[in-house]
Design a protein around this motif. Structure first.
Motif, PDB file in Angstrom:
ATOM      1  N   CYS A   5       0.843  -1.189   0.000  1.00 35.83           N
ATOM      2  CA  CYS A   5       0.000   0.000   0.000  1.00 35.83           C
ATOM      3  C   CYS A   5       0.881   1.244   0.000  1.00 35.83           C
ATOM      4  CB  CYS A   5      -0.921  -0.008   1.216  1.00 35.83           C
ATOM      5  SG  CYS A   5      -1.858   1.514   1.393  1.00 35.83           S
ATOM      6  N   VAL A   7       0.017   4.234   0.382  1.00 35.95           N
ATOM      7  CA  VAL A   7      -0.377   5.201   1.421  1.00 35.95           C
ATOM      8  C   VAL A   7       0.245   4.805   2.764  1.00 35.95           C
ATOM      9  CG1 VAL A   7      -2.291   6.390   2.527  1.00 35.95           C
ATOM     10  CG2 VAL A   7      -2.506   5.619   0.165  1.00 35.95           C
ATOM     11  N   CYS A   8       0.134   3.502   3.096  1.00 34.39           N
ATOM     12  CA  CYS A   8       0.723   3.024   4.351  1.00 34.39           C
ATOM     13  C   CYS A   8       2.226   3.301   4.373  1.00 34.39           C
ATOM     14  CB  CYS A   8       0.489   1.527   4.514  1.00 34.39           C
ATOM     15  SG  CYS A   8      -1.153   1.125   5.138  1.00 34.39           S
ATOM     16  N   HIS A  43      -6.837   2.303   0.743  1.00 37.20           N
ATOM     17  CA  HIS A  43      -6.258   2.533   2.080  1.00 37.20           C
ATOM     18  C   HIS A  43      -7.346   2.973   3.052  1.00 37.20           C
ATOM     19  CE1 HIS A  43      -3.398   3.779   5.159  1.00 37.20           C
ATOM     20  NE2 HIS A  43      -4.119   4.886   5.272  1.00 37.20           N
ATOM     21  N   HIS A  47      -7.361  -0.077   5.353  1.00 32.11           N
ATOM     22  CA  HIS A  47      -6.288   0.042   6.351  1.00 32.11           C
ATOM     23  C   HIS A  47      -6.567   1.064   7.439  1.00 32.11           C
ATOM     24  CE1 HIS A  47      -3.701  -1.241   2.690  1.00 32.11           C
ATOM     25  NE2 HIS A  47      -4.280  -2.281   3.274  1.00 32.11           N
TER      26      HIS A  47
HETATM   27 ZN   LIG Z   1      -2.766   1.454   3.452  1.00 33.62          ZN
END
Ligand SMILES: [Zn+2]
Length: 163
Positions: A5, A7-8, A43, A47
């Protein structure tokens, strides 16, 4: 193999999460941080809830730690008063300090029990309590009858019928 990911892995993940939590549209977030819309969307739905849960838990532990610190402070004061009252031969003040200290210990035990990652505290075998108990008995040794009464009150308090 699961895709990583973006974004993570982003350095500003916390800022991104905050924006998403505050309801910012994922399109504008994606644009602002140079991410793909689909990555931000994924995300946000997959997440973000886990991140939030983790953050909340960390905050709760921090708050409990803060409370623990404050009660520990109170305990130091109570023991200090007890020591001074003992030196001055002020039995009434000493008894009141003992009762304060005992209440603090109970609170410490309860607070410590609230933190999942800490072992449950058994008050009766905690070093603080045994130390305090020794101090109490020592302080009252010139007053055998008072000592006996205090000991009885301490032993009986656990059953909730102390008077
Ligand atoms: Zn993420």
């Amino acid at each position: 193999m699961p895709r990583r990911c973006t974004v993570c892995a982003h350095l500003q993940r916390q800022d991104i999460d905050e924006l998403l939590v505050s309801g910012a549209p994922y399109r504008s977030v994606a644009k602002r941080f140079g991410l793909s819309e689909s990555a931000v969307y994924r995300h946000k739905t997959e997440h973000l809830p886990a991140h939030l849960l983790k953050a909340r838990k960390a905050e709760e532990v921090a708050q409990a730690d803060d409370l623990l610190d404050q009660v520990r402070h109170l305990q130091v004061h109570a023991l200090d008063i007890l020591e001074r009252a003992e030196k001055a031969g002020n039995l009434r003040t000493a008894l009141s300090a003992i009762s304060q200290a005992r209440g603090n210990l109970e609170l410490l035990g309860k607070l410590a029990g609230q933190l999942d990652d800490r072992p449950q505290v058994n008050l009766l075998v905690s070093p603080e309590w045994l130390e305090l108990r020794a101090v109490i008995i020592g302080a009252l040794s010139p007053h055998p009858r008072a000592r006996e009464a205090v000991l009885r009150a301490i032993e009986g308090a656990g059953d909730g019928n102390a008077s």
